[in-house]
Design an enzyme around this catalytic site. Structure first.
Site, PDB file in Angstrom:
ATOM      1  N   GLU A 221       0.817  -1.216   0.000  1.00 52.91           N
ATOM      2  CA  GLU A 221       0.000   0.000   0.000  1.00 52.91           C
ATOM      3  C   GLU A 221       0.852   1.269   0.000  1.00 52.91           C
ATOM      4  O   GLU A 221       0.525   2.253  -0.663  1.00 52.91           O
ATOM      5  CB  GLU A 221      -0.944  -0.009   1.203  1.00 52.91           C
TER       6      GLU A 221
ATOM      7  N   HIS B  79     -11.362  -6.076   8.980  1.00 57.47           N
ATOM      8  CA  HIS B  79     -12.031  -5.831   7.710  1.00 57.47           C
ATOM      9  C   HIS B  79     -13.283  -4.988   7.910  1.00 57.47           C
ATOM     10  O   HIS B  79     -14.129  -4.935   7.027  1.00 57.47           O
ATOM     11  CB  HIS B  79     -12.427  -7.155   7.033  1.00 57.47           C
TER      12      HIS B  79
END
Length: 659
Positions: free
Chosen positions: A399, A466
């Site tokens: 990322e 998540h």
């Protein structure tokens, strides 16, 4: 030290000599000014000049270089005006950052330089983005980025090299191996011996040079650059050298064995090359003194200008305004009676992204599994077939590197969309967002034209990693814009607006809404203004101020309780619509601020404080906040439901109505 001039002319050798001499003489002046108390801090590159000078002069002037603390030779060889460079170091308004940052923490597109941030490693990914733009445009350009041996321990070093290797980007990664990361010696930094040992692991070429031999550095980088322009790929170049001063002057050098200074003092890059030129008859004593007088006069005049320049004075309006690239968003609302199609939230986002790709050929999409697979939520399904893999790019799990590459693309005038597979994973790219994207325009006028899409939120029993609502992290960061739509129509229009905006936008998409809500969405391209709230329901008894899934919670409960209430959908969280909040507070006098995020430090606290400061006389009851528990998000459905704010909304509404 052995010099091999090959076929280089006398003029080329003298160009290298002058390139070495200028940063050395500037450094010597800086040490005098430090002792006189006229400058406050300095990171010395004495002993390492040959790397910066040799590599910079080996490139074309329009090829980008990303230097670090000890690369003064990059700036002098690119002919930056010395008075402006010194003004930068002194924090003067005439410097490259208007006094907002120090030393080499700046960039200049005019000179094709992108300076560092203090975190060091993130710049490697920015170099990847610059090189990617060159590849996409078939320019045949090379990018050079520097790392120290200490900074090479950071994860950003691995990510930067790995992405460049996978994408075959023409980047020369120069590691200045001087044996120390501040005071920590190499044997406490890494166990791989030399950095050239890392190259084969990444599948890239690795070359080692004597970093004190300017002719060897110059010839090697020139040869590599010529090859990479024709055959794009990354190369790891290790330059062996030594730092003759402290990490910065205040830290000293007592931790370094004296024999190392004696050994490396014999390898001084300036003295050895000067001696060689004198021996070869390329330079004589008169010319040597002439070079020194000319450079000294240039340095002294530049410092005279800087010392005569007034200290910077603060202008609050300018400081606030410069956090963002000015942008007047055009009014692009859908035409009245325009055709619509029933679309789910996920389809509307996909439609907005596809139309933006058609509208902006310079837009590049990057993210894990977004190409052939179409992304885990299928937002980019079919995009590869329409736009090609050059613009729809699968990425490694990195990322930080991909967000940094987005900034690199921006520097080259392109737009970037980065998809976080889940908003939770943005932590791995957090530094790039809050320190590089957010601060770039404020620091040196370079906008970050990057949208980071963030599938977010709970409700699907996905557990702590998540399901987080992390929008408040970014609302706290000046320089970013934060958007969080609740309906398909807004999702499409706000995404298009975010991509149009030249500033960095963090774009939240609630995963539970992807396939659970739908409505007629205009087929044509349109935008919804960032920073404007939407009144989702009108009433007189109270106001619920919310966003994202909270809009649907509030609407459902208002229908069940038959409430006569305003539901204000903020849509944008940074900036948020103060006028709309004031209007609904003054209208109803009773306010609940609802969000899925946890209570402490959430956006609700900021808005509640603003209402107390600006709308106190309009209130008929204390402002209420309804938020999720101050815990991590649990996995089991019963625990998750207890965690979420929705479970406490009815009780708070009843309390407020009864006040």
């Amino acid at each position: 030290m052995t010099f091999d001039r090959k076929d280089y002319s006398n003029d080329e050798l003298l160009r290298l000599y002058e390139g070495l001499l200028k940063p050395r003489m500037i450094e010597e002046k800086m040490l005098i000014l430090l002792r006189q108390g006229k400058v406050s801090k300095w990171f010395s590159g004495i002993g390492q000049e040959a790397i910066s000078v040799g590599s910079t002069l080996a490139l074309h002037p329009d090829e980008y270089i990303l230097p670090l603390h000890r690369n003064l030779g990059v700036f002098t060889c690119r002919q930056l005006p010395l008075d402006r460079l010194f003004a930068q170091w002194q924090g003067k308004k005439t410097g490259f950052t208007k006094g907002r940052d120090r030393s080499f923490h700046f960039g200049t597109n005019e000179h094709h330089i992108v300076g560092m941030i203090s975190h060091l490693g993130p710049q490697l990914a920015v170099a990847d983005g610059i090189a990617l733009a060159s590849v996409l445009d078939n320019e045949g350009k090379v990018t050079v980025v520097y790392s120290g041996d200490g900074g090479a321990s950071e994860g950003d070093f691995h990510e930067g090299l790995n992405v460049a290797a996978v994408w075959q980007l023409p980047v020369i990664f120069i590691v200045e191996n001087n044996g120390y990361g501040l005071s920590t010696p190499s044997n406490e930094q890494f166990r791989h011996g030399y950095f050239i040992n890392k190259g084969p692991a990444y599948g890239i070429e690795a070359v080692q040079v004597d970093g004190n031999n300017v002719l060897e550095v110059y010839d090697t980088v020139r040869r590599l650059a010529e090859d990479l322009r024709q055959n794009p790929r990354p190369v790891l170049l290790e330059a062996l050298t030594f730092r003759m001063r402290g990490h910065e002057e205040a830290s000293g050098t007592k931790y370094v064995p004296q024999e190392l200074f004696e050994e490396w003092g014999q390898k001084d890059p300036v003295e050895n090359f000067e001696r060689y030129l004198l021996e070869q008859g390329v330079l004589d004593e008169e010319a040597k003194q002439r070079y020194r007088r000319t450079i000294k006069d240039e340095i002294d005049e530049a410092w005279r200008v800087v010392f005569d320049t007034p200290e910077v004075t603060a202008d609050t309006a300018e400081e606030v305004a410069d956090m963002y690239r000015p942008f007047a968003a055009p009014d692009q609302a859908p035409a009245l009676g325009a055709p619509t199609t029933e679309k789910r939230y996920v389809d509307a986002i996909s439609d907005g992204l596809r139309q933006s790709m058609e509208r902006y050929p310079e837009l590049v999409l990057m993210g894990q599994d977004i190409a052939e697979y179409g992304g885990v939520f299928k937002v980019t399904d079919g995009f590869v077939q329409q736009f090609g893999k050059g613009r729809v790019r699968n990425t490694p799990l990195c990322e930080s590197a991909i967000v940094g590459a987005g900034l690199g693309l921006s520097i080259r005038g392109k737009k970037a969309m980065v998809e976080m597979q889940f908003a939770d994973f943005v932590t791995c790219g957090f530094n790039q967002i809050v320190n590089n994207l957010a601060k770039s325009h404020y620091r040196w006028g370079q906008n970050a034209d990057v949208v980071v899409r963030m599938p977010t939120g709970a409700g699907s029993a996905a557990g702590p990693f998540h399901s987080q609502s992390n929008e408040a992290w970014f609302v706290h960061t000046p320089g970013l814009k934060v958007v969080y739509p609740s309906t398909p129509s807004d999702a499409k229009g706000l995404l298009a607006a975010a991509i149009e905006d030249p500033n960095p936008v963090i774009f939240f998409e609630h995963k539970l809404l992807y396939r659970s809500v739908s409505e007629p969405v205009p087929d044509e391209y349109y935008t919804v203004p960032i920073g404007k709230a939407r009144l989702a329901r009108e009433g007189a008894d109270l106001s619920i101020i919310t966003y994202g899934l909270g809009v649907h919670w509030a609407t459902k409960l208002a229908n069940e309780m038959q409430l006569d209430c305003d539901i204000l959908d903020l849509r944008s969280l940074l900036p948020w619509d103060e006028d709309a909040v004031r209007a609904t507070v003054e209208k109803t006098g009773r306010v609940i601020i609802l969000h899925e995020d946890t209570l402490t430090g959430g956006i609700g606290g900021e808005i509640a404080a603003w209402i107390a400061e600006h709308c106190f006389t309009s209130l008929d009851a204390p402002v209420q906040r309804v938020a999720s528990l101050d815990t991590a998000i649990p996995f089991a459905p019963a625990l998750e439901q207890n965690f979420l704010a929705e479970s406490r909304l009815r009780q708070c509404l009843e309390k407020l109505l009864a006040y």
